[in-house]
Motif scaffolding. Structure first.
Motif, PDB file in Angstrom:
ATOM      1  N   THR A  38       0.813  -1.200   0.000  1.00 55.25           N
ATOM      2  CA  THR A  38       0.000   0.000   0.000  1.00 55.25           C
ATOM      3  C   THR A  38       0.847   1.250   0.000  1.00 55.25           C
ATOM      4  O   THR A  38       1.888   1.291   0.648  1.00 55.25           O
ATOM      5  CB  THR A  38      -0.899  -0.005   1.257  1.00 55.25           C
ATOM      6  N   LEU A  39       0.395   2.265  -0.727  1.00 57.93           N
ATOM      7  CA  LEU A  39       1.026   3.575  -0.668  1.00 57.93           C
ATOM      8  C   LEU A  39       0.353   4.398   0.410  1.00 57.93           C
ATOM      9  O   LEU A  39      -0.866   4.523   0.420  1.00 57.93           O
ATOM     10  CB  LEU A  39       0.894   4.294  -2.011  1.00 57.93           C
ATOM     11  N   ALA A  80      -1.653  -3.844  -5.056  1.00 61.36           N
ATOM     12  CA  ALA A  80      -1.577  -5.301  -5.176  1.00 61.36           C
ATOM     13  C   ALA A  80      -2.697  -6.029  -4.449  1.00 61.36           C
ATOM     14  O   ALA A  80      -2.883  -7.215  -4.668  1.00 61.36           O
ATOM     15  CB  ALA A  80      -0.223  -5.803  -4.654  1.00 61.36           C
ATOM     16  N   SER A  81      -3.430  -5.367  -3.579  1.00 60.30           N
ATOM     17  CA  SER A  81      -4.467  -6.044  -2.791  1.00 60.30           C
ATOM     18  C   SER A  81      -5.722  -6.247  -3.626  1.00 60.30           C
ATOM     19  O   SER A  81      -6.341  -5.281  -4.067  1.00 60.30           O
ATOM     20  CB  SER A  81      -4.805  -5.210  -1.555  1.00 60.30           C
ATOM     21  N   THR A  82      -6.096  -7.490  -3.822  1.00 56.43           N
ATOM     22  CA  THR A  82      -7.244  -7.794  -4.677  1.00 56.43           C
ATOM     23  C   THR A  82      -8.391  -8.464  -3.925  1.00 56.43           C
ATOM     24  O   THR A  82      -9.379  -8.844  -4.540  1.00 56.43           O
ATOM     25  CB  THR A  82      -6.817  -8.713  -5.839  1.00 56.43           C
ATOM     26  N   SER A  83      -8.275  -8.608  -2.609  1.00 55.00           N
ATOM     27  CA  SER A  83      -9.323  -9.272  -1.837  1.00 55.00           C
ATOM     28  C   SER A  83     -10.645  -8.541  -1.983  1.00 55.00           C
ATOM     29  O   SER A  83     -10.720  -7.309  -1.865  1.00 55.00           O
ATOM     30  CB  SER A  83      -8.936  -9.335  -0.360  1.00 55.00           C
ATOM     31  N   ALA A  84     -11.702  -9.294  -2.203  1.00 54.55           N
ATOM     32  CA  ALA A  84     -13.028  -8.689  -2.346  1.00 54.55           C
ATOM     33  C   ALA A  84     -13.509  -8.070  -1.042  1.00 54.55           C
ATOM     34  O   ALA A  84     -14.345  -7.159  -1.056  1.00 54.55           O
ATOM     35  CB  ALA A  84     -14.022  -9.743  -2.826  1.00 54.55           C
ATOM     36  N   VAL A  99      -5.779  -1.851  -8.522  1.00 56.62           N
ATOM     37  CA  VAL A  99      -6.057  -3.176  -9.087  1.00 56.62           C
ATOM     38  C   VAL A  99      -7.514  -3.525  -8.798  1.00 56.62           C
ATOM     39  O   VAL A  99      -8.081  -3.060  -7.809  1.00 56.62           O
ATOM     40  CB  VAL A  99      -5.128  -4.251  -8.483  1.00 56.62           C
ATOM     41  N   PRO A 100      -8.145  -4.325  -9.641  1.00 59.44           N
ATOM     42  CA  PRO A 100      -9.547  -4.686  -9.417  1.00 59.44           C
ATOM     43  C   PRO A 100      -9.677  -5.775  -8.371  1.00 59.44           C
ATOM     44  O   PRO A 100      -8.742  -6.559  -8.154  1.00 59.44           O
ATOM     45  CB  PRO A 100     -10.002  -5.187 -10.795  1.00 59.44           C
ATOM     46  N   PRO A 101     -10.811  -5.882  -7.697  1.00 57.96           N
ATOM     47  CA  PRO A 101     -11.048  -6.972  -6.745  1.00 57.96           C
ATOM     48  C   PRO A 101     -11.196  -8.306  -7.455  1.00 57.96           C
ATOM     49  O   PRO A 101     -11.525  -8.366  -8.637  1.00 57.96           O
ATOM     50  CB  PRO A 101     -12.346  -6.554  -6.049  1.00 57.96           C
ATOM     51  N   ASP A 102     -10.977  -9.374  -6.705  1.00 60.54           N
ATOM     52  CA  ASP A 102     -10.912 -10.706  -7.308  1.00 60.54           C
ATOM     53  C   ASP A 102     -12.230 -11.199  -7.879  1.00 60.54           C
ATOM     54  O   ASP A 102     -12.239 -12.132  -8.684  1.00 60.54           O
ATOM     55  CB  ASP A 102     -10.406 -11.722  -6.274  1.00 60.54           C
ATOM     56  N   PHE A 103     -13.369 -10.618  -7.463  1.00 64.63           N
ATOM     57  CA  PHE A 103     -14.610 -11.161  -7.995  1.00 64.63           C
ATOM     58  C   PHE A 103     -14.769 -10.870  -9.479  1.00 64.63           C
ATOM     59  O   PHE A 103     -15.572 -11.495 -10.156  1.00 64.63           O
ATOM     60  CB  PHE A 103     -15.834 -10.687  -7.206  1.00 64.63           C
ATOM     61  N   ILE A 292       4.108  -3.489 -11.821  1.00 67.72           N
ATOM     62  CA  ILE A 292       4.763  -2.174 -11.823  1.00 67.72           C
ATOM     63  C   ILE A 292       3.815  -1.086 -12.326  1.00 67.72           C
ATOM     64  O   ILE A 292       3.797   0.021 -11.803  1.00 67.72           O
ATOM     65  CB  ILE A 292       6.026  -2.234 -12.710  1.00 67.72           C
ATOM     66  N   MET A 293       3.031  -1.402 -13.349  1.00 67.01           N
ATOM     67  CA  MET A 293       2.099  -0.418 -13.877  1.00 67.01           C
ATOM     68  C   MET A 293       1.148   0.071 -12.794  1.00 67.01           C
ATOM     69  O   MET A 293       0.831   1.267 -12.710  1.00 67.01           O
ATOM     70  CB  MET A 293       1.289  -1.029 -15.022  1.00 67.01           C
ATOM     71  N   PHE A 294       0.706  -0.844 -11.928  1.00 60.64           N
ATOM     72  CA  PHE A 294      -0.237  -0.471 -10.886  1.00 60.64           C
ATOM     73  C   PHE A 294       0.436   0.333  -9.780  1.00 60.64           C
ATOM     74  O   PHE A 294      -0.207   1.168  -9.137  1.00 60.64           O
ATOM     75  CB  PHE A 294      -0.893  -1.729 -10.319  1.00 60.64           C
ATOM     76  N   VAL A 295       1.726   0.078  -9.560  1.00 60.00           N
ATOM     77  CA  VAL A 295       2.472   0.899  -8.607  1.00 60.00           C
ATOM     78  C   VAL A 295       2.563   2.332  -9.117  1.00 60.00           C
ATOM     79  O   VAL A 295       2.325   3.299  -8.381  1.00 60.00           O
ATOM     80  CB  VAL A 295       3.882   0.324  -8.367  1.00 60.00           C
ATOM     81  N   VAL A 296       2.906   2.473 -10.393  1.00 62.40           N
ATOM     82  CA  VAL A 296       2.998   3.805 -10.999  1.00 62.40           C
ATOM     83  C   VAL A 296       1.654   4.530 -10.906  1.00 62.40           C
ATOM     84  O   VAL A 296       1.578   5.696 -10.513  1.00 62.40           O
ATOM     85  CB  VAL A 296       3.449   3.700 -12.470  1.00 62.40           C
TER      86      VAL A 296
END
Length: 506
Positions: A38-39, A80-84, A99-103, A292-296
């Motif tokens: 997390t940022l 990076a966290s994708t938990s619903a 990032v999108p959630p896992d569902f 990396i794209m999602f970090v940016v």
């Protein structure tokens, strides 16, 4: 600043894997199943205050980062966290993610099964929030599509190689279930394939992004992985960062405390030896982390939100004014982070990617679907072809049907009023038929041809699924209660749940 963070992020990811813990991340990023990396817009003194009141290992182990930061009203943007579960704003009301959630991918996996008419499948999930939440989402999507679940199994980090073989045997007991759904970590997927290879057992695998398109998962088990469908978050490389990172050297990069150890591990040498420092990261192939794209995007989203807040509250100042003191985390999250919207930086030409959050703090779900198969004597991942991710066919179908109805509603009174003149009737009929055909060609066929002929960059293989959400509960009797970890898991078939005596939870 973004490059510096990405560089440390890569080293920390390596360090966390090497040490099998995420504790070193706490100074800049937080690792954990629920909190994720997390940022955080935190001052160092505030971090010390938080860590002083919470043992580091318990903070990471229990994944209580999001809940802890909520007490301090500190917004988060995760990459990076994708938990619903993190979409629940009653519990994580300061949480956002790029990032999108896992569902989303659970829905995509169910759609793959529906497309191929695979209605009887088995499932395997990794123990922990990622696997259990993901497979629960898949089961809900399977119910909606009348897909039967033959047996369900769980795998954990502590399992031996023989335990993975027991999982394969439990799958074999359902001989009619030739398709296996995997919502597992990459290491669990790899061990399952290795066990299946030893036992000479084949299935059709449909796997989550824990497998993705990683060659390391299938290496040595290519034959049993043949025919697998895997899902991976749609992303693109950032060459600018690759150039920056491969140009780093332990003697010109002293600000990163983990870089020296990363360097020694990379080249299997010691920096106490003069020859060790003569290497270059450009000597070896550099494969950056796929996120990396999602970090940016997370870095830019936080910066954009801070910039917009300063402009709104300090319009006549280029510095931090008194209106920003003290900071209001709730207002910052609600009025600025959730309202961020900008084109993603460093995206390739002719690529559409907008960074924004919905009311739950989630980003859009975009995935690539890969088919792993043998091609020209070797195994390879090939992207499947889908309609363009931004192509919404429903509006074209709706407009076509509406226009067709108008044409024929107008035709009927003209036809009956002119019953005495067959020539007028015939002409009216011909015009109506011609108009109907033209509408279908123009509204349904022409948009697809236009994209194929004039906008081929949009004809990509990304799968963008609908934003329908599913409920996640954690109380007694729910899918996340202790009861769900028992050895008897409900088998879902055509909307009915029956107990399957061979269902296992390993």
């Amino acid at each position: 600043v973004g490059y510096i963070f990405l560089e440390i992020f890569l080293n920390l990811r390596w360090f966390a894997v090497k040490e099998n813990e995420a504790e070193p991340c706490l100074s800049l990023c937080v690792g954990g199943h629920t909190g994720g990396e997390t940022l955080l817009p935190l001052h160092a003194s505030l971090w010390k205050k938080i860590l002083k009141n919470s043992p580091k290992k318990e903070l990471v182990k229990k994944g209580t980062v999001a809940n802890l930061l909520r007490l301090f009203q500190i917004p988060q943007i995760s990459y990076a966290s994708t938990s619903a579960k993190l979409s629940d704003k009653t519990r994580y009301d300061y949480f956002a993610r790029t990032v999108p959630p896992d569902f989303y991918q659970a829905k995509a996996m169910a759609e793959i099964l529906r497309y191929f008419n695979w209605t009887y499948v088995s499932t395997v999930a990794s123990e922990g929030d990622y696997g259990e939440t993901g497979i629960d989402a898949f089961q809900q999507e399977a119910r909606a599509r009348q897909i039967c679940i033959a047996t369900s199994a769980k795998v954990s980090r502590s399992m031996s190689r023989w335990s993975y073989e027991n999982v394969i045997r439990s799958l074999q007991q359902k001989s009619n279930a030739k398709v296996v759904i995997l919502f597992t970590r990459s290491e669990d997927a790899r061990e399952l394939l290795v066990a299946a290879n030893r036992m000479n057992v084949t299935f059709t695998w449909v796997a989550s992004d824990g497998w993705g398109a990683q060659e390391s998962v299938v290496r040595g088990s290519e034959a049993v992985a043949d025919g697998a469908f895997t899902i991976e978050l749609a992303s693109y490389p950032i060459p600018q960062f690759n150039d920056y990172f491969t140009g780093l050297h332990p003697y010109n990069n002293t600000r990163n405390p983990w870089f020296r150890e990363y360097w020694e591990n990379q080249f299997q040498c010691s920096l106490h030896d003069l020859g060790c420092g003569k290497h270059s990261l450009r000597e070896t192939p550099f494969q950056p982390e796929s996120k990396i794209m999602f970090v940016v995007n997370a870095v830019y989203a936080m910066a954009a939100a801070l910039h917009n807040m300063r402009q709104a509250l300090c319009p006549n100042s280029t510095k931090v004014c008194d209106a920003l003191k003290p900071g209001n985390g709730r207002k910052f999250y609600r009025d600025y982070i959730l309202k961020v919207k900008f084109d993603a930086p460093f995206r390739p030409p002719d690529t559409e990617n907008v960074v924004r959050f919905d009311a739950f703090g989630d980003s859009l779900g975009r995935y690539n679907i890969f088919h792993y198969h043998k091609e020209d004597g070797r195994y390879t991942y090939r992207k499947t072809r889908k309609c363009p991710e931004n192509f919404n066919e429903a509006k074209f179908i709706g407009f076509t049907m509406y226009t067709t109805c108008i044409i024929w509603l107008a035709f009927q009174p003209i036809f009956y009023v002119t019953a005495s003149d067959y020539r007028v009737q015939t002409t009216t009929m011909c015009i109506s038929v011609s108009l109907s055909g033209s509408v279908v060609l123009g509204c349904l066929f022409a948009p697809k041809v236009h994209i194929i002929m004039f906008q081929p960059q949009k004809n990509v293989s990304n799968l963008r699924v609908a934003t329908t959400r599913f409920s996640v509960t954690t109380g007694p009797g729910s899918s996340f209660s202790q009861a769900s970890a028992s050895n008897v898991v409900p088998t879902v078939c055509n909307g009915r749940e029956v107990v399957d005596s061979t269902t296992s939870s390993l």
